[in-house]
Design an enzyme around this catalytic site. Structure first.
Site, PDB file in Angstrom:
ATOM      1  N   ARG A 149      -2.922  -5.677  21.486  1.00 10.70           N
ATOM      2  CA  ARG A 149      -2.554  -7.155  20.927  1.00 10.70           C
ATOM      3  C   ARG A 149      -1.585  -7.387  22.013  1.00 10.70           C
ATOM      4  O   ARG A 149      -1.491  -8.583  21.990  1.00 10.70           O
ATOM      5  CB  ARG A 149      -2.008  -6.810  19.623  1.00 10.70           C
ATOM      6  CG  ARG A 149      -3.063  -6.482  18.786  1.00 10.70           C
ATOM      7  CD  ARG A 149      -2.711  -6.451  17.263  1.00 10.70           C
ATOM      8  NE  ARG A 149      -3.655  -6.186  16.198  1.00 10.70           N
ATOM      9  CZ  ARG A 149      -3.759  -5.986  14.866  1.00 10.70           C
ATOM     10  NH1 ARG A 149      -2.423  -5.822  14.595  1.00 10.70           N
ATOM     11  NH2 ARG A 149      -4.705  -5.811  14.207  1.00 10.70           N
TER      12      ARG A 149
ATOM     13  N   HIS B  26       3.702 -10.796  13.783  1.00 12.54           N
ATOM     14  CA  HIS B  26       2.645 -10.254  12.860  1.00 12.54           C
ATOM     15  C   HIS B  26       3.197  -8.715  12.323  1.00 12.54           C
ATOM     16  O   HIS B  26       3.056  -8.193  11.219  1.00 12.54           O
ATOM     17  CB  HIS B  26       1.300  -9.830  13.652  1.00 12.54           C
ATOM     18  CG  HIS B  26       0.242  -9.256  12.697  1.00 12.54           C
ATOM     19  ND1 HIS B  26      -0.045  -9.859  11.725  1.00 12.54           N
ATOM     20  CD2 HIS B  26      -0.257  -8.094  12.842  1.00 12.54           C
ATOM     21  CE1 HIS B  26      -0.893  -9.036  11.058  1.00 12.54           C
ATOM     22  NE2 HIS B  26      -1.357  -8.118  11.941  1.00 12.54           N
TER      23      HIS B  26
ATOM     24  N   GLY C  37      -8.183  -6.575   8.525  1.00  9.45           N
ATOM     25  CA  GLY C  37      -9.178  -5.518   9.502  1.00  9.45           C
ATOM     26  C   GLY C  37      -9.476  -4.445   8.817  1.00  9.45           C
ATOM     27  O   GLY C  37     -10.743  -4.085   8.273  1.00  9.45           O
TER      28      GLY C  37
ATOM     29  N   ARG D 115       1.722  -1.210  18.287  1.00  7.72           N
ATOM     30  CA  ARG D 115       1.058  -0.542  16.893  1.00  7.72           C
ATOM     31  C   ARG D 115      -0.515  -0.770  17.597  1.00  7.72           C
ATOM     32  O   ARG D 115      -0.936  -1.950  17.983  1.00  7.72           O
ATOM     33  CB  ARG D 115       1.254  -1.363  15.681  1.00  7.72           C
ATOM     34  CG  ARG D 115       0.233  -0.746  14.708  1.00  7.72           C
ATOM     35  CD  ARG D 115       0.609  -1.408  13.374  1.00  7.72           C
ATOM     36  NE  ARG D 115       0.419  -2.948  13.384  1.00  7.72           N
ATOM     37  CZ  ARG D 115      -0.562  -3.373  12.974  1.00  7.72           C
ATOM     38  NH1 ARG D 115      -1.525  -2.787  12.432  1.00  7.72           N
ATOM     39  NH2 ARG D 115      -0.830  -4.628  12.789  1.00  7.72           N
TER      40      ARG D 115
ATOM     41  N   LEU E 170       0.797  -1.168  -0.253  1.00  8.95           N
ATOM     42  CA  LEU E 170       0.024   0.031  -0.106  1.00  8.95           C
ATOM     43  C   LEU E 170       0.759   1.235  -0.118  1.00  8.95           C
ATOM     44  O   LEU E 170       0.670   2.251  -0.668  1.00  8.95           O
ATOM     45  CB  LEU E 170      -0.861   0.065   1.050  1.00  8.95           C
ATOM     46  CG  LEU E 170      -1.964   1.360   1.283  1.00  8.95           C
ATOM     47  CD1 LEU E 170      -2.659   1.472   0.099  1.00  8.95           C
ATOM     48  CD2 LEU E 170      -2.905   1.168   2.661  1.00  8.95           C
TER      49      LEU E 170
ATOM     50  N   LEU F 232      -2.072   0.716   7.922  1.00  7.82           N
ATOM     51  CA  LEU F 232      -2.376   0.898   6.693  1.00  7.82           C
ATOM     52  C   LEU F 232      -2.232   2.498   6.660  1.00  7.82           C
ATOM     53  O   LEU F 232      -2.098   3.296   5.492  1.00  7.82           O
ATOM     54  CB  LEU F 232      -3.666   0.203   6.277  1.00  7.82           C
ATOM     55  CG  LEU F 232      -3.589  -1.337   6.258  1.00  7.82           C
ATOM     56  CD1 LEU F 232      -4.878  -1.801   5.504  1.00  7.82           C
ATOM     57  CD2 LEU F 232      -2.424  -1.699   5.251  1.00  7.82           C
TER      58      LEU F 232
ATOM     59  N   GLU G  90     -11.809  -2.271  16.764  1.00  5.81           N
ATOM     60  CA  GLU G  90     -10.902  -3.199  17.186  1.00  5.81           C
ATOM     61  C   GLU G  90     -10.042  -3.044  18.543  1.00  5.81           C
ATOM     62  O   GLU G  90     -10.610  -1.882  19.159  1.00  5.81           O
ATOM     63  CB  GLU G  90      -9.654  -3.388  15.917  1.00  5.81           C
ATOM     64  CG  GLU G  90     -10.440  -3.942  14.730  1.00  5.81           C
ATOM     65  CD  GLU G  90      -9.361  -3.893  13.597  1.00  5.81           C
ATOM     66  OE1 GLU G  90      -9.555  -4.705  12.669  1.00  5.81           O
ATOM     67  OE2 GLU G  90      -8.228  -3.219  13.690  1.00  5.81           O
TER      68      GLU G  90
ATOM     69  N   HIS H 269       0.657 -11.058  16.639  1.00  2.00           N
ATOM     70  CA  HIS H 269      -0.951 -11.133  16.517  1.00  2.00           C
ATOM     71  C   HIS H 269      -1.448 -12.211  17.380  1.00  2.00           C
ATOM     72  O   HIS H 269      -1.038 -13.431  17.264  1.00  2.00           O
ATOM     73  CB  HIS H 269      -1.131 -11.097  14.991  1.00  2.00           C
ATOM     74  CG  HIS H 269      -2.764 -10.856  14.874  1.00  2.00           C
ATOM     75  ND1 HIS H 269      -3.852 -11.495  15.370  1.00  2.00           N
ATOM     76  CD2 HIS H 269      -3.221  -9.624  14.420  1.00  2.00           C
ATOM     77  CE1 HIS H 269      -4.748 -10.744  15.048  1.00  2.00           C
ATOM     78  NE2 HIS H 269      -4.497  -9.803  14.432  1.00  2.00           N
TER      79      HIS H 269
END
Length: 521
Positions: free
Chosen positions: A279, A340, A46, A375, A13, A381, A111, A233
């Protein structure tokens, strides 16, 4: 020698955003190790976080990010990304990304770590939806050239050319199909190579995530920072046929709970936020329960939701699990943690500039200050979008490097490798001991063992690299061991437990949060 205005190493991305944000008069080359569908971005389930709704605010998103980052976020970087979030989403909508809609607006999910519903998504395959849309745009762009199965070996710097400057002039790139090295000159070079999850034995990352950008930038003379913070993750699908398949955090956002094999729910005992804790907390809780009870996995249960809701919101997860004989509308999903996301990386400024002139880095390969020690879900993203667009603007404003005639790659003193077992064995050994010694919970003794083994591997790989022609596997292994060494050095330098770095020898939190910055020799 091939010559371009901008060389983009990577195809996720961040890379696509940059390429589409540059003006059409610039000649752009994008290279990728495999195909343009092989990236962590394309695998993202997600979504993208942005404070968009009337119930949400920049202040809330900033606060949630700072809390997840465990005191180590650069608040200016957080504010910069969050405040540019809505414009980035609008840009994607203008590009044609089909975000899920609800009534007269967009369906926003929630989330772990988020206080509001602010996650834009395309069902449970947001990355694929975004990537396919942007790649279709790029393939129609007359100024963008693509090269698949091309892997960058090293950056071409002024120092390597014997010049008295700190500038990057391009890169040496292996064409895997032709089995030859190309010399590519560029006015601006951009590292968008993704993370380093393949350093570990178990990861949700694609096979391409081998720390290439970090290793190349380090060898070229750039600083790196905070590589001890690797996000595991919590919920990777545990099944022998399900390599790297993630169960999105959005499922917990929609009410899924974690259970032991006997059905006991355990997260409330570890954190008051239960399954919606950040997480690092959820991953450590699962790791604790698995080790305490000798379990191979735990279970994620969303069966309380109507089947229509589950299939509608998580069609890809439903389909993949059904292929493996698991009906998630009636059965629990076996899950376990996996490496992850790499929160640290190449140090960059607000414009994505590195320590070297004309070299930029964007996406997971960087350390922008946004993520701190952990994070926040779906901020990655967003970071790709904001810093990809920032890099494009800075490239347009900047002065390109005028490359001298670059020397060809020298293969005069190497031969074809007589066997590949050295690479295969070292690759497996590295990933195994990194999982055992530099995983979710660390100790000084484990890190020392990792240092010793990395030293031996580095010597073997250097000897191999010096005597034989390069191959894709050798380049990746060389980068993996370099990045692994940097991760361990960062972990040894942090004498506390903060965010994703949990140490049994230093369980307390230091009063002052400091970045771990490594300076190249």
């Amino acid at each position: 020698m091939q010559d371009y205005d901008v060389l983009i190493i990577g195809s996720g991305l961040a890379a696509c955003t940059l390429a589409l944000s540059l003006p059409e008069h610039l000649r752009i080359l994008m290279i990728t190790k495999k195909t343009f569908g092989d990236s962590s971005s394309a695998m993202a389930q997600g979504g993208i976080a942005a404070a968009f709704s009337n119930e949400d605010s920049f202040a809330d998103h900033i606060r949630d990010t700072l809390v997840a980052g465990a005191g180590l976020c650069d608040e200016a970087a957080v504010r910069y990304v969050v405040e540019h979030g809505p414009d980035a989403i609008k840009w994607l909508i203008w590009q044609g990304v089909p975000f899920d809609r609800e009534n007269n607006g967009y369906h926003l999910t929630r989330e772990g770590g988020h206080s509001q519903r602010r996650i834009f998504h395309v069902a449970d395959a947001t990355g694929a939806g975004v990537q396919e849309t942007l790649m279709a745009r790029l393939r129609a762009a007359p100024n963008v050239e693509f090269k698949e199965r091309h892997i960058a070996i090293d950056l071409i710097t002024g120092r390597k050319l014997g010049l008295d400057d700190k500038r990057v002039y391009g890169a040496y790139v292996l064409d895997a199909d032709a089995d030859q090295v190309e010399t590519i000159a560029a006015g601006h070079t951009v590292l968008a190579t993704g993370g380093a999850g393949k350093v570990f034995l178990y990861t949700s990352n694609p096979d391409t995530a081998t720390g290439d950008g970090v290793a190349m930038a380090w060898r070229a003379g750039c600083r790196v920072a905070n590589l001890e913070f690797v996000q595991f993750h919590p919920t990777c699908l545990y099944h022998p046929q399900a390599k790297s398949f993630l169960i999105t955090e959005a499922m917990r956002g929609e009410g899924a709970v974690l259970r032991l094999p006997d059905g006991t729910r355990f997260m409330p005992e570890h954190d008051e936020r239960a399954e919606l804790a950040p997480r690092d907390i959820v991953a450590r809780a699962i790791d604790f329960e698995m080790k305490k009870r000798g379990l191979d996995c735990v279970y994620l249960d969303i069966t309380h939701q109507p089947a229509k809701f589950i299939v509608g919101h998580f069609p890809n997860i439903y389909a993949r699990c059904k292929e493996l004989g698991i009906d998630i509308t009636r059965e629990w999903i076996p899950v376990a943690p996996a490496a992850h996301y790499t929160c640290g990386g190449v140090l960059v400024d607000e414009n994505s500039r590195t320590d070297l002139e004309n070299l930029y880095a964007i996406g997971e390969t960087t350390c922008t200050g946004l993520h701190g020690a952990n994070r926040l879900a779906s901020n990655s993203l967003l970071e790709c979008l904001v810093y990809g667009r920032a890099a494009a603007a800075d490239i347009v404003r900047g002065t390109p490097a005028e490359a001298p005639v670059l020397p060809d790659w020298d293969e005069s003193r190497v031969t074809d490798a007589d066997e590949q077992i050295v690479i295969t064995h070292n690759w497996h050994e590295l990933r195994s001991f990194m999982w055992d010694y530099v995983g979710i919970v660390r100790t000084n003794k484990r890190l020392e063992r990792a240092v010793h083994r990395i030293r031996l591997l580095r010597q073997e790989i250097h000897e191999y690299y010096s005597n034989f022609r390069v191959s894709n596997d050798l380049i990746e292994l060389r980068n993996l061991v370099e990045t692994a060494g940097l991760m361990v050095r960062c972990a040894q330098a942090r004498h506390e437990s903060r965010g994703l770095h949990a140490s049994r020898d230093y369980p307390e939190l230091l009063p002052e949060a400091r970045n771990t910055v490594l300076e190249p020799e």
